[in-house]
Design a protein around this motif. Structure first.
Motif, mmCIF file in Angstrom:
data_model
loop_
_atom_site.group_PDB
_atom_site.id
_atom_site.type_symbol
_atom_site.label_atom_id
_atom_site.label_comp_id
_atom_site.label_asym_id
_atom_site.label_seq_id
_atom_site.Cartn_x
_atom_site.Cartn_y
_atom_site.Cartn_z
ATOM 1 N N SER A 1 0.821 -1.218 0.000
ATOM 2 C CA SER A 1 0.000 0.000 0.000
ATOM 3 C C SER A 1 0.853 1.264 0.000
ATOM 4 O O SER A 1 0.347 2.367 -0.196
ATOM 5 C CB SER A 1 -0.933 0.011 1.211
ATOM 6 N N ALA A 2 2.177 1.098 0.189
ATOM 7 C CA ALA A 2 3.065 2.267 0.249
ATOM 8 C C ALA A 2 3.854 2.380 -1.040
ATOM 9 O O ALA A 2 3.961 1.418 -1.814
ATOM 10 C CB ALA A 2 4.023 2.133 1.429
ATOM 11 N N ARG A 3 4.414 3.569 -1.288
ATOM 12 C CA ARG A 3 5.198 3.754 -2.509
ATOM 13 C C ARG A 3 6.639 4.171 -2.246
ATOM 14 O O ARG A 3 7.476 4.067 -3.130
ATOM 15 C CB ARG A 3 4.508 4.752 -3.412
ATOM 16 N N GLN A 4 6.896 4.701 -1.070
ATOM 17 C CA GLN A 4 8.278 5.060 -0.707
ATOM 18 C C GLN A 4 8.678 4.116 0.422
ATOM 19 O O GLN A 4 7.914 3.905 1.365
ATOM 20 C CB GLN A 4 8.357 6.508 -0.188
ATOM 21 N N HIS A 5 9.874 3.558 0.307
ATOM 22 C CA HIS A 5 10.271 2.552 1.287
ATOM 23 C C HIS A 5 11.605 2.925 1.901
ATOM 24 O O HIS A 5 12.604 3.082 1.195
ATOM 25 C CB HIS A 5 10.368 1.184 0.600
ATOM 26 N N LEU A 6 11.603 3.055 3.223
ATOM 27 C CA LEU A 6 12.813 3.446 3.946
ATOM 28 C C LEU A 6 13.247 2.287 4.835
ATOM 29 O O LEU A 6 12.497 1.846 5.703
ATOM 30 C CB LEU A 6 12.523 4.691 4.794
ATOM 31 N N PHE A 7 14.454 1.795 4.614
ATOM 32 C CA PHE A 7 14.978 0.689 5.411
ATOM 33 C C PHE A 7 16.013 1.223 6.387
ATOM 34 O O PHE A 7 16.859 2.026 6.015
ATOM 35 C CB PHE A 7 15.656 -0.354 4.514
ATOM 36 N N ILE A 8 15.961 0.740 7.616
ATOM 37 C CA ILE A 8 16.944 1.139 8.627
ATOM 38 C C ILE A 8 17.543 -0.135 9.209
ATOM 39 O O ILE A 8 16.835 -0.974 9.763
ATOM 40 C CB ILE A 8 16.287 1.950 9.761
ATOM 41 N N ALA A 9 18.855 -0.289 9.074
ATOM 42 C CA ALA A 9 19.511 -1.523 9.502
ATOM 43 C C ALA A 9 20.584 -1.237 10.530
ATOM 44 O O ALA A 9 21.311 -0.248 10.432
ATOM 45 C CB ALA A 9 20.123 -2.217 8.299
ATOM 46 N N ALA B 1 9.486 13.473 4.200
ATOM 47 C CA ALA B 1 8.831 12.297 3.610
ATOM 48 C C ALA B 1 7.358 12.563 3.331
ATOM 49 O O ALA B 1 6.722 13.403 3.968
ATOM 50 C CB ALA B 1 8.982 11.107 4.557
ATOM 51 N N SER B 2 6.815 11.802 2.366
ATOM 52 C CA SER B 2 5.403 11.939 2.010
ATOM 53 C C SER B 2 4.581 10.847 2.690
ATOM 54 O O SER B 2 5.125 9.885 3.237
ATOM 55 C CB SER B 2 5.237 11.866 0.491
ATOM 56 N N MET B 3 3.263 11.004 2.611
ATOM 57 C CA MET B 3 2.342 10.126 3.329
ATOM 58 C C MET B 3 2.388 8.684 2.845
ATOM 59 O O MET B 3 1.894 7.787 3.509
ATOM 60 C CB MET B 3 0.902 10.636 3.197
ATOM 61 N N ASP B 4 2.986 8.437 1.654
ATOM 62 C CA ASP B 4 2.981 7.084 1.107
ATOM 63 C C ASP B 4 4.235 6.305 1.505
ATOM 64 O O ASP B 4 4.650 5.381 0.816
ATOM 65 C CB ASP B 4 2.847 7.129 -0.416
ATOM 66 N N THR B 5 4.824 6.683 2.632
ATOM 67 C CA THR B 5 6.077 6.079 3.079
ATOM 68 C C THR B 5 5.850 4.926 4.039
ATOM 69 O O THR B 5 4.989 5.000 4.917
ATOM 70 C CB THR B 5 6.945 7.150 3.797
ATOM 71 N N ALA B 6 6.636 3.846 3.892
ATOM 72 C CA ALA B 6 6.665 2.758 4.868
ATOM 73 C C ALA B 6 8.099 2.608 5.347
ATOM 74 O O ALA B 6 9.047 2.865 4.600
ATOM 75 C CB ALA B 6 6.177 1.456 4.244
ATOM 76 N N VAL B 7 8.260 2.209 6.591
ATOM 77 C CA VAL B 7 9.597 2.098 7.176
ATOM 78 C C VAL B 7 9.833 0.683 7.681
ATOM 79 O O VAL B 7 8.947 0.070 8.284
ATOM 80 C CB VAL B 7 9.781 3.106 8.327
ATOM 81 N N TYR B 8 11.004 0.164 7.429
ATOM 82 C CA TYR B 8 11.343 -1.204 7.805
ATOM 83 C C TYR B 8 12.627 -1.165 8.624
ATOM 84 O O TYR B 8 13.628 -0.602 8.190
ATOM 85 C CB TYR B 8 11.572 -2.049 6.546
ATOM 86 N N THR C 1 0.953 1.213 11.482
ATOM 87 C CA THR C 1 0.750 0.147 10.498
ATOM 88 C C THR C 1 1.755 0.212 9.363
ATOM 89 O O THR C 1 1.824 -0.671 8.513
ATOM 90 C CB THR C 1 -0.659 0.220 9.873
ATOM 91 N N ARG C 2 2.549 1.286 9.331
ATOM 92 C CA ARG C 2 3.561 1.442 8.292
ATOM 93 C C ARG C 2 4.969 1.174 8.814
ATOM 94 O O ARG C 2 5.954 1.540 8.183
ATOM 95 C CB ARG C 2 3.501 2.849 7.706
ATOM 96 N N ILE C 3 5.058 0.548 10.005
ATOM 97 C CA ILE C 3 6.365 0.214 10.564
ATOM 98 C C ILE C 3 6.481 -1.304 10.677
ATOM 99 O O ILE C 3 5.657 -1.945 11.328
ATOM 100 C CB ILE C 3 6.550 0.829 11.972
ATOM 101 N N SER C 4 7.495 -1.876 10.032
ATOM 102 C CA SER C 4 7.764 -3.316 10.176
ATOM 103 C C SER C 4 9.103 -3.481 10.874
ATOM 104 O O SER C 4 10.023 -2.696 10.649
ATOM 105 C CB SER C 4 7.886 -4.004 8.813
#
Lengths: 331, 192
Positions: B15-23, B88-95, B118-121
């Motif tokens: 459902s998201a279009r921008q994806h931010l990964f943090i490792a 960031a825009s509203m279509d962002t999900a963070v992992y 719901t946008r945080i994994s």
């Protein structure tokens, strides 16, 4: 039929807001202070033609209206009622406009809220169509008082029908945008939703078509569902409704539900008290169990699993066949 | 125990279009896997925090795509993250992938910056040593691996419960001998 939380109020003022909208100011008539409420709350007003509170001799209505007054104000409540066309409504708003006067008393239920603000939101975008402005009036008071970041988009036919436009301009003019459909101006959900920072929540209230457009647009723009909120005043439009018979063995009742009448109203008129609240298929309070027959679900509340395990909402859902056998939990 | 966290295996939120990964640390492996599955079409950004005991694999973040930045300190990562999220825009999900305490530190920051829950994994990687909150003196005890831990704040022998607080990002530690002072069962290694 008394519901817990019912109270008596007296009409202290009736004001013409537009040619179709009246604002009623209600004060406590039984000596108890009115409860404070959260922004977005509504009350269910019990109306009766016969003026007999226990045995109504004429038509009765239970209509839900948003509280437009300030959430912190416990001395009075205000509701704004748009007079609906006789052909397209059950007549409650017409009764309020024509028969209810200053000094009259009304039974109301305690406030409930199925359209609360997201308190953790960093920004609030409000989209109102027509009389859908009413829940936002208490929002605006609260948002301004708490110095929140908010913007309002208010669409209406023309300025003569723009209820509360003057008040909104005066108090929130720098955060409001108006759309006059008679002049060809229409809110574009995609445009309204673009460019907001993380943590923005959008709220929409108005005609079904507006709600649908905003919800779709938000989804297409990748907004998370939990940041999108809507309140419907009438359930989503459905095809022509067939009459049917509702049988309630535990109450020994066999009730005819007419085409233009909801199952909930039919059961209430037959003397069965069913707990209810929003009356538009959102909150789930009026849930019944189906023992026999096939319901036609028109709600936006129950999951597929809940529906397949024999549950239905009385306020909006109907029957596919001639007969439903039901179990009710009386209020 | 209802509050014990249940984690995800990182995969792109449709459902998201921008994806931010943090490792962090070993989390880079989870992120590399998830980002590789995503393919070239997705809009992906990666922030990686090097951990002294866990140098990043050779060649990590070497290529241009996906866009990737390595940070040496948690402060540098946090500062950059806040800047990124403000734009960031509203279509962002963070992992997020890394040790459990890192996951919850990030979780708190993300919520504060407006990311929907719901946008945080989160996918844990590396050590499962726990951060333990002493209910008696409020001290935080880091990297606890045994079932009973002596609190660094007040000296109490704490039994480490599975009861977890999301805002604190820590497990509950309660005196093991509250009923019978001095009677302390032997500690066992439970989470490495």
């Amino acid at each position: 039929m008394k519901t817990a939380g019912m109270r008596l109020v007296r009409v202290a003022a009736v004001e013409n807001i537009t040619s179709r909208v009246k604002r009623f100011t209600l004060v406590s008539a039984d000596g108890d202070a009115l409860p404070a409420f959260s922004a977005g709350s509504h009350i269910v007003v019990h109306l009766s033609e016969g003026r007999e509170s226990e045995t109504p001799s004429g038509k009765t209505w239970r209509n839900s209206y948003s509280l437009t007054s300030a959430p912190g104000e416990t001395g009075f409540y205000q509701i704004a009622v748009r007079r609906e066309d006789a052909a397209r409504s059950k007549g409650g708003s017409i009764f309020l406009h024509e028969a209810v006067r200053v000094g009259d008393t009304l039974q109301i239920e305690a406030p409930a809220n199925f359209f609360p603000l997201a308190r953790q939101a960093r920004k609030h975008v409000l989209i109102a169509g027509g009389i859908g402005i009413t829940p936002f009036l208490s929002y605006l008071t609260f948002l301004k008082a708490t110095r929140a970041d908010y913007e309002l988009h208010y669409a209406f036919r023309d300025w003569s029908r723009a209820a509360f436009a003057g008040l909104i301009c005066a108090e929130h003019g720098n955060r409001s945008q108006f759309y006059v459909s008679a002049g060809g101006e229409r809110p574009d959900p995609a445009e309204i939703l673009a460019g907001h920072p993380l943590g923005t929540h959008v709220y929409v209230c108005g005609p079904y078509s507006l709600i649908d457009a905003v919800v779709r647009s938000a989804r297409e723009a990748g907004w998370p569902d939990r940041n999108v909120h809507f309140e419907e005043f009438t359930p989503a439009p459905a095809e022509h409704s067939m009459p049917f018979t509702a049988v309630v063995p535990s109450a020994g009742a066999i009730v005819r539900v007419e085409g233009g009448q909801s199952l909930l109203a039919a059961l209430e008129n037959a003397g069965l008290g069913i707990a209810s609240s929003c009356r538009v298929g959102r909150c789930g309070t009026c849930e019944l169990t189906v023992l026999e027959g096939e319901p036609e679900h028109r709600d936006r509340c129950l999951t597929d699993l809940e529906r397949s395990s024999g549950r239905m909402l009385a306020c909006v859902s109907r029957s596919r066949g001639e007969r439903l056998v039901l179990e009710v939990a009386t209020a | 125990m209802k509050s014990k966290p249940v984690y995800d295996t990182l995969s792109l939120d449709p459902s998201a279009r921008q994806h931010l990964f943090i490792a962090e640390g070993d989390g880079v492996n989870s992120v590399a896997r998830a980002a590789a599955v995503a393919g070239g079409n997705a809009s992906i950004r990666i922030f990686a925090l090097a951990v002294p005991s866990r140098p990043l694999p050779a060649g990590w973040c070497a290529s241009e795509a996906p866009a990737c930045t390595v940070f040496d300190t948690g402060h540098a990562l946090t500062a950059a993250l806040v800047r990124e999220l403000r734009l960031a825009s509203m279509d962002t999900a963070v992992y997020v992938a890394g040790r459990e305490r890192f996951l919850w530190d990030m979780h708190g920051l993300l919520l504060r910056e407006g990311v929907a829950s719901t946008r945080i994994s989160m996918e844990p990687a590396g050590s499962f040593a726990r951060k333990v909150y002493c209910v008696h003196c409020s001290a935080m005890n880091a990297d606890v691996t045994d079932t009973i831990h002596v609190c660094g704040g007040c000296g109490a022998h704490l039994t480490v419960r599975d009861h977890f607080s999301r805002p604190l990002g820590a497990y509950m530690g309660v005196m093991v001998d509250a009923e019978a002072p001095g009677e302390i069962p032997p500690a066992q290694r439970a989470y490495a």
